[in-house]
Design a protein around this motif. Sequence first.
Motif, PDB file in Angstrom:
ATOM      1  N   ILE A 222      11.917   0.291   1.656  1.00  0.00           N
ATOM      2  CA  ILE A 222      12.400  -1.031   2.057  1.00  0.00           C
ATOM      3  C   ILE A 222      11.510  -2.146   1.531  1.00  0.00           C
ATOM      4  O   ILE A 222      11.830  -3.324   1.708  1.00  0.00           O
ATOM      5  CB  ILE A 222      12.497  -1.138   3.590  1.00  0.00           C
ATOM      6  CG1 ILE A 222      11.104  -0.941   4.210  1.00  0.00           C
ATOM      7  CG2 ILE A 222      13.474  -0.135   4.139  1.00  0.00           C
ATOM      8  CD1 ILE A 222      11.065  -1.221   5.695  1.00  0.00           C
ATOM      9  N   GLY A 223      10.425  -1.805   0.890  1.00  0.00           N
ATOM     10  CA  GLY A 223       9.520  -2.821   0.371  1.00  0.00           C
ATOM     11  C   GLY A 223       8.407  -2.179  -0.436  1.00  0.00           C
ATOM     12  O   GLY A 223       8.343  -0.955  -0.598  1.00  0.00           O
ATOM     13  N   GLU A 224       7.534  -3.024  -0.921  1.00  0.00           N
ATOM     14  CA  GLU A 224       6.444  -2.537  -1.766  1.00  0.00           C
ATOM     15  C   GLU A 224       5.175  -3.336  -1.475  1.00  0.00           C
ATOM     16  O   GLU A 224       5.228  -4.572  -1.324  1.00  0.00           O
ATOM     17  CB  GLU A 224       6.826  -2.682  -3.243  1.00  0.00           C
ATOM     18  CG  GLU A 224       5.791  -2.124  -4.196  1.00  0.00           C
ATOM     19  CD  GLU A 224       6.213  -2.294  -5.641  1.00  0.00           C
ATOM     20  OE1 GLU A 224       6.205  -1.299  -6.380  1.00  0.00           O
ATOM     21  OE2 GLU A 224       6.568  -3.424  -6.018  1.00  0.00           O
ATOM     22  N   LEU A 225       4.063  -2.649  -1.361  1.00  0.00           N
ATOM     23  CA  LEU A 225       2.763  -3.285  -1.190  1.00  0.00           C
ATOM     24  C   LEU A 225       2.078  -3.342  -2.545  1.00  0.00           C
ATOM     25  O   LEU A 225       2.028  -2.344  -3.271  1.00  0.00           O
ATOM     26  CB  LEU A 225       1.898  -2.492  -0.204  1.00  0.00           C
ATOM     27  CG  LEU A 225       2.528  -2.169   1.160  1.00  0.00           C
ATOM     28  CD1 LEU A 225       1.527  -1.481   2.060  1.00  0.00           C
ATOM     29  CD2 LEU A 225       3.062  -3.425   1.816  1.00  0.00           C
ATOM     30  N   VAL A 226       1.555  -4.515  -2.912  1.00  0.00           N
ATOM     31  CA  VAL A 226       0.927  -4.710  -4.209  1.00  0.00           C
ATOM     32  C   VAL A 226      -0.541  -5.068  -4.017  1.00  0.00           C
ATOM     33  O   VAL A 226      -0.924  -5.641  -2.985  1.00  0.00           O
ATOM     34  CB  VAL A 226       1.644  -5.820  -5.001  1.00  0.00           C
ATOM     35  CG1 VAL A 226       3.075  -5.415  -5.309  1.00  0.00           C
ATOM     36  CG2 VAL A 226       1.624  -7.141  -4.238  1.00  0.00           C
ATOM     37  N   PRO A 227      -1.400  -4.717  -4.979  1.00  0.00           N
ATOM     38  CA  PRO A 227      -2.818  -5.078  -4.871  1.00  0.00           C
ATOM     39  C   PRO A 227      -3.005  -6.592  -4.862  1.00  0.00           C
ATOM     40  O   PRO A 227      -2.186  -7.341  -5.393  1.00  0.00           O
ATOM     41  CB  PRO A 227      -3.437  -4.436  -6.122  1.00  0.00           C
ATOM     42  CG  PRO A 227      -2.451  -3.399  -6.555  1.00  0.00           C
ATOM     43  CD  PRO A 227      -1.106  -3.906  -6.169  1.00  0.00           C
ATOM     44  N   GLY A 228      -4.102  -7.028  -4.247  1.00  0.00           N
ATOM     45  CA  GLY A 228      -4.423  -8.440  -4.188  1.00  0.00           C
ATOM     46  C   GLY A 228      -3.775  -9.189  -3.043  1.00  0.00           C
ATOM     47  O   GLY A 228      -3.939 -10.399  -2.929  1.00  0.00           O
ATOM     48  N   THR A 229      -3.023  -8.496  -2.179  1.00  0.00           N
ATOM     49  CA  THR A 229      -2.347  -9.125  -1.052  1.00  0.00           C
ATOM     50  C   THR A 229      -2.775  -8.416   0.229  1.00  0.00           C
ATOM     51  O   THR A 229      -2.857  -7.194   0.258  1.00  0.00           O
ATOM     52  CB  THR A 229      -0.824  -9.043  -1.210  1.00  0.00           C
ATOM     53  OG1 THR A 229      -0.454  -9.669  -2.435  1.00  0.00           O
ATOM     54  CG2 THR A 229      -0.122  -9.744  -0.061  1.00  0.00           C
ATOM     55  N   TRP A 230      -3.027  -9.190   1.269  1.00  0.00           N
ATOM     56  CA  TRP A 230      -3.432  -8.629   2.551  1.00  0.00           C
ATOM     57  C   TRP A 230      -2.202  -8.388   3.414  1.00  0.00           C
ATOM     58  O   TRP A 230      -1.317  -9.241   3.514  1.00  0.00           O
ATOM     59  CB  TRP A 230      -4.394  -9.564   3.276  1.00  0.00           C
ATOM     60  CG  TRP A 230      -5.727  -9.663   2.625  1.00  0.00           C
ATOM     61  CD1 TRP A 230      -6.149 -10.631   1.781  1.00  0.00           C
ATOM     62  CD2 TRP A 230      -6.815  -8.743   2.747  1.00  0.00           C
ATOM     63  NE1 TRP A 230      -7.432 -10.388   1.360  1.00  0.00           N
ATOM     64  CE2 TRP A 230      -7.869  -9.226   1.941  1.00  0.00           C
ATOM     65  CE3 TRP A 230      -7.004  -7.558   3.441  1.00  0.00           C
ATOM     66  CZ2 TRP A 230      -9.082  -8.574   1.820  1.00  0.00           C
ATOM     67  CZ3 TRP A 230      -8.227  -6.907   3.327  1.00  0.00           C
ATOM     68  CH2 TRP A 230      -9.242  -7.412   2.534  1.00  0.00           C
ATOM     69  N   TYR A 231      -2.146  -7.211   4.039  1.00  0.00           N
ATOM     70  CA  TYR A 231      -1.049  -6.849   4.930  1.00  0.00           C
ATOM     71  C   TYR A 231      -1.624  -6.481   6.305  1.00  0.00           C
ATOM     72  O   TYR A 231      -2.776  -6.063   6.414  1.00  0.00           O
ATOM     73  CB  TYR A 231      -0.257  -5.662   4.368  1.00  0.00           C
ATOM     74  CG  TYR A 231       0.329  -5.939   3.004  1.00  0.00           C
ATOM     75  CD1 TYR A 231       1.542  -6.605   2.870  1.00  0.00           C
ATOM     76  CD2 TYR A 231      -0.335  -5.536   1.850  1.00  0.00           C
ATOM     77  CE1 TYR A 231       2.080  -6.861   1.623  1.00  0.00           C
ATOM     78  CE2 TYR A 231       0.197  -5.792   0.595  1.00  0.00           C
ATOM     79  CZ  TYR A 231       1.405  -6.458   0.484  1.00  0.00           C
ATOM     80  OH  TYR A 231       1.939  -6.704  -0.747  1.00  0.00           O
ATOM     81  N   LEU A 232      -0.785  -6.620   7.337  1.00  0.00           N
ATOM     82  CA  LEU A 232      -1.216  -6.362   8.708  1.00  0.00           C
ATOM     83  C   LEU A 232      -0.725  -4.992   9.155  1.00  0.00           C
ATOM     84  O   LEU A 232       0.463  -4.698   9.089  1.00  0.00           O
ATOM     85  CB  LEU A 232      -0.665  -7.437   9.647  1.00  0.00           C
ATOM     86  CG  LEU A 232      -1.072  -7.318  11.120  1.00  0.00           C
ATOM     87  CD1 LEU A 232      -2.579  -7.488  11.268  1.00  0.00           C
ATOM     88  CD2 LEU A 232      -0.340  -8.356  11.960  1.00  0.00           C
ATOM     89  N   ALA A 233      -1.681  -4.153   9.580  1.00  0.00           N
ATOM     90  CA  ALA A 233      -1.345  -2.847  10.162  1.00  0.00           C
ATOM     91  C   ALA A 233      -1.159  -3.032  11.657  1.00  0.00           C
ATOM     92  O   ALA A 233      -2.080  -3.443  12.362  1.00  0.00           O
ATOM     93  CB  ALA A 233      -2.447  -1.831   9.876  1.00  0.00           C
ATOM     94  N   VAL A 234       0.065  -2.757  12.144  1.00  0.00           N
ATOM     95  CA  VAL A 234       0.393  -3.005  13.552  1.00  0.00           C
ATOM     96  C   VAL A 234       0.453  -1.725  14.375  1.00  0.00           C
ATOM     97  O   VAL A 234       0.491  -1.799  15.606  1.00  0.00           O
ATOM     98  CB  VAL A 234       1.734  -3.751  13.659  1.00  0.00           C
ATOM     99  CG1 VAL A 234       1.644  -5.105  12.988  1.00  0.00           C
ATOM    100  CG2 VAL A 234       2.861  -2.930  13.014  1.00  0.00           C
ATOM    101  N   GLU A 235       0.434  -0.565  13.725  1.00  0.00           N
ATOM    102  CA  GLU A 235       0.536   0.688  14.469  1.00  0.00           C
ATOM    103  C   GLU A 235       0.042   1.820  13.584  1.00  0.00           C
ATOM    104  O   GLU A 235       0.119   1.737  12.342  1.00  0.00           O
ATOM    105  CB  GLU A 235       1.999   0.938  14.873  1.00  0.00           C
ATOM    106  CG  GLU A 235       2.207   2.156  15.745  1.00  0.00           C
ATOM    107  CD  GLU A 235       3.684   2.349  16.081  1.00  0.00           C
ATOM    108  OE1 GLU A 235       4.054   3.479  16.464  1.00  0.00           O
ATOM    109  OE2 GLU A 235       4.462   1.379  15.940  1.00  0.00           O
ATOM    110  N   GLN A 236      -0.464   2.853  14.212  1.00  0.00           N
ATOM    111  CA  GLN A 236      -0.934   4.025  13.484  1.00  0.00           C
ATOM    112  C   GLN A 236      -0.162   5.251  13.962  1.00  0.00           C
ATOM    113  O   GLN A 236      -0.018   5.493  15.155  1.00  0.00           O
ATOM    114  CB  GLN A 236      -2.442   4.250  13.687  1.00  0.00           C
ATOM    115  CG  GLN A 236      -2.996   5.396  12.834  1.00  0.00           C
ATOM    116  CD  GLN A 236      -4.506   5.415  12.839  1.00  0.00           C
ATOM    117  OE1 GLN A 236      -5.130   4.626  13.537  1.00  0.00           O
ATOM    118  NE2 GLN A 236      -5.098   6.283  12.070  1.00  0.00           N
ATOM    119  N   ARG A 237       0.341   6.014  12.987  1.00  0.00           N
ATOM    120  CA  ARG A 237       1.074   7.237  13.273  1.00  0.00           C
ATOM    121  C   ARG A 237       0.410   8.383  12.535  1.00  0.00           C
ATOM    122  O   ARG A 237       0.727   8.655  11.373  1.00  0.00           O
ATOM    123  CB  ARG A 237       2.532   7.101  12.853  1.00  0.00           C
ATOM    124  CG  ARG A 237       3.300   6.018  13.585  1.00  0.00           C
ATOM    125  CD  ARG A 237       4.744   5.969  13.144  1.00  0.00           C
ATOM    126  NE  ARG A 237       5.507   4.951  13.871  1.00  0.00           N
ATOM    127  CZ  ARG A 237       6.796   4.689  13.650  1.00  0.00           C
ATOM    128  NH1 ARG A 237       7.453   5.384  12.721  1.00  0.00           N
ATOM    129  NH2 ARG A 237       7.417   3.754  14.342  1.00  0.00           N
TER     130      ARG A 237
END
Length: 300
Positions: free
Chosen positions: A260-275
């Motif tokens: 549903i999406g893609e994470l790219v280097p150089g951008t900060w993302y928020l981790a909201v849960e751990q599985r």
Amino acid sequence: MNLRALTRGDAAVAGAAVLLFIASFLPYWTLSCSGAYCANIDTSQNAWSTALFPILPSIYLLGIAAAALILVQRFQGPAAANRQVLGLRLDQWGTAFAVTALWTSIWALGGGSTGPSVSHGFGAWLGFISLIVLAGAAAAGPLVPALKAPLVTDRPAVPYQGGYPTPGQPGQPQPGQYGYPVQGQDPNQAPAYGAQPGGYGYPAPGAPGPAGQPGPQDITPAPVAAQPAPAPAADFAPFWFAVPAPRTLAPKDNPVGAPIGELVPGTWYLAVEQRGTALVAQLQDGTQGVLADTSGIQRG
């Protein structure tokens, strides 16, 4: 289209293309002429003049097309890394076009004058400089670290630096008021929430109750069974992270579904849960998905 995938080299390519487009409207040839016979002679011509064909398509339009191909490849992101046209990617075609336009511009500057009164104008030299920047950024962009760096990077939110209120501050609850625990009170005992002896209408110790009934000191409260403490929540706090390489994001409710999406280097993302070893990450638009590959991530 992923605008955050642009690098500094891509910005240099786009800027050079804008300058090249402006240069095409500036004089390419200038003619120094004086006298009555010069009245009907055009003393300057830009690249759009038909008399200078094929200067316009072989230098200016070719350079602009090169920049467009490079930027289109970047906008498509890693998903188009293996897409080829006649054996080359779009950015590779763009680099080849930029070098070709620069080579043609060099030869055009080296000849074509018919006399000492004819010289190249500002448009020719500005176009030449723009093509040097364009070809250099296109060729060195994937190789030089300074040009490979992201153009825009997200920063993690600044943690809250303020302190917590302390007893005694104006407007803050005081010990023994509004459920604030009294010093020495058993933490497992429910707070009184303002029902303190002698306060807010609560009868003072020793005072007779209504109609001669015994006061508070004569009433022995029934023992209250200790309530079991709730189970502690999972020891996880949201944090910011960045990935070392492009990675896909699976649906939150179906980790094996289509990305549903893609994470790219150089951008900060928020981790909201751990599985387990996976993380539930949140994109900038609020979309949440499962990141299965968490190896090498950088915590913010």
